[in-house]
Design an enzyme around this catalytic site. Sequence first.
Site, PDB file in Angstrom:
ATOM      1  CG  ASP A  42      55.995 -65.581   0.471  1.00 37.64           C
ATOM      2  OD1 ASP A  42      55.910 -66.658  -0.145  1.00 37.64           O
ATOM      3  OD2 ASP A  42      55.191 -65.221   1.344  1.00 37.64           O
ATOM      4  CG  ASP A  64      56.255 -70.504  -0.872  1.00 35.66           C
ATOM      5  OD1 ASP A  64      56.413 -70.949   0.270  1.00 35.66           O
ATOM      6  OD2 ASP A  64      55.371 -69.688  -1.168  1.00 35.66           O
ATOM      7  CD  GLU A  65      57.574 -68.087   3.605  1.00 34.83           C
ATOM      8  OE1 GLU A  65      58.050 -67.347   4.489  1.00 34.83           O
ATOM      9  OE2 GLU A  65      56.641 -68.869   3.805  1.00 34.83           O
TER      10      GLU A  65
HETATM   11 MG   LIG Z   1      54.252 -67.941  -0.681  1.00 35.32          MG
END
Ligand SMILES: [Mg+2]
Length: 401
Positions: free
Chosen positions: A9, A111-112
């Site tokens: 993350d 974003d993961e």
């Molecule tokens: Mg994040």
Amino acid sequence: MEKRILHIDVNNAFLSWTAVDRLKHGDKLDLRTIPAIIGGDESQRKGIVVAKSNIAKQFGIKTGEPIYQARKKCPSIINVPANHSLYKKYSDNLYKLFCEYTDKIERFSIDECFLDLTEFIKPGEDVLKIAIEIKERVKKELGFTVNIGISDDKILAKMASDFEKPDKIHTLFKNEIEYKMWNLPISELFMVGKKSLNKLDKLGIKTIGDLAKKDERFIIKHFGKYGFMIWSYANGNSNEEVNYKESRPKGIGNSVTLPYDMASIEQLTPVLVRLSEQVSYRLRKENMIASVVNVQLKNNKFEVYSHQKKLPHRTDSSKEITKAAKELLEELYKGDKIRLIGIRVDGLSGKDEIQLSLFDEKEESKDKKIDKTVDYLKEKFGYGMIKKASEIKREDKQIKP
Ligand SMILES: [Mg+2]
């Protein structure tokens, strides 16, 4: 074989990526080290804070609050408009780096990612060592920091990456949950939202451990399938696989051959409304939004014709998709006998990629709440249960002579 899963993350993704990009282009100031936010259009008093630097956080600025409110807390704050193509670029670079370690990667959001390393770890190699290497390479080669969660269970990996931030690696193996996860408040558990929180609280379930230790049947009695799911998460037994197939659907459609030929807009509308809602529901389940709606008719001579229109903005809202579908039907229908009707949404993109443009409309968020409730009820009781008042009336009319 025991699974080895990483959840990675990006810390403060939108802000970090913007900061890195500015530094790259000669900016001397690192946005991460000053009070800075990513937000929408400030002039219209509509924009909200989408991401913030840690310094901005120290001023009490929260994600989701209006920018003018953030500016009251810190008048000198720097507000940078969102830039989705930039985020996409950085997200893709990250993905490319991950591809050097495994082909089993699930892009969970912009974003993961989940990485399944189970089959990619060489004998004698330590998963922690790989995680350290990835974290350091991202920092050195791409310029930003990530949190990594390591586990033998997918959801536990996700939980672990959320522990202390930024720039940290945490393990949360099944045999560690008692002392690493069970003491956390139940609100921290993946998929536990505000609504269930209230009910869990009333049942005396305050921590993740409280839920884990409850009898399975008790939880199912109170929460159904959803209850079983979060109970399994609390016990570290999600059994979920890293969904690595890049299986983004190109479009989502649904059509139905009518029980009898229909020859009026009044007859066709309730069917179309139902189809639109099913399609929007599937869209939301895929975490996608659509930019085009297409309605198709087939008449009793098996002639097929269709119209499509571009939506004013990309959406997954039942209300907006239904509205467009109805307009298309009005344009399309020429009075013949219809035996099949279908709807399809196209121009799909991931919801996270354009989060921001949706924030403008207050109306939209109200619709979203309705959609969420309807989705929940559908899952709980099945499709037939949910009808909108307008649909029922129309169908009743149909039945009356
Ligand atoms: Mg994040």
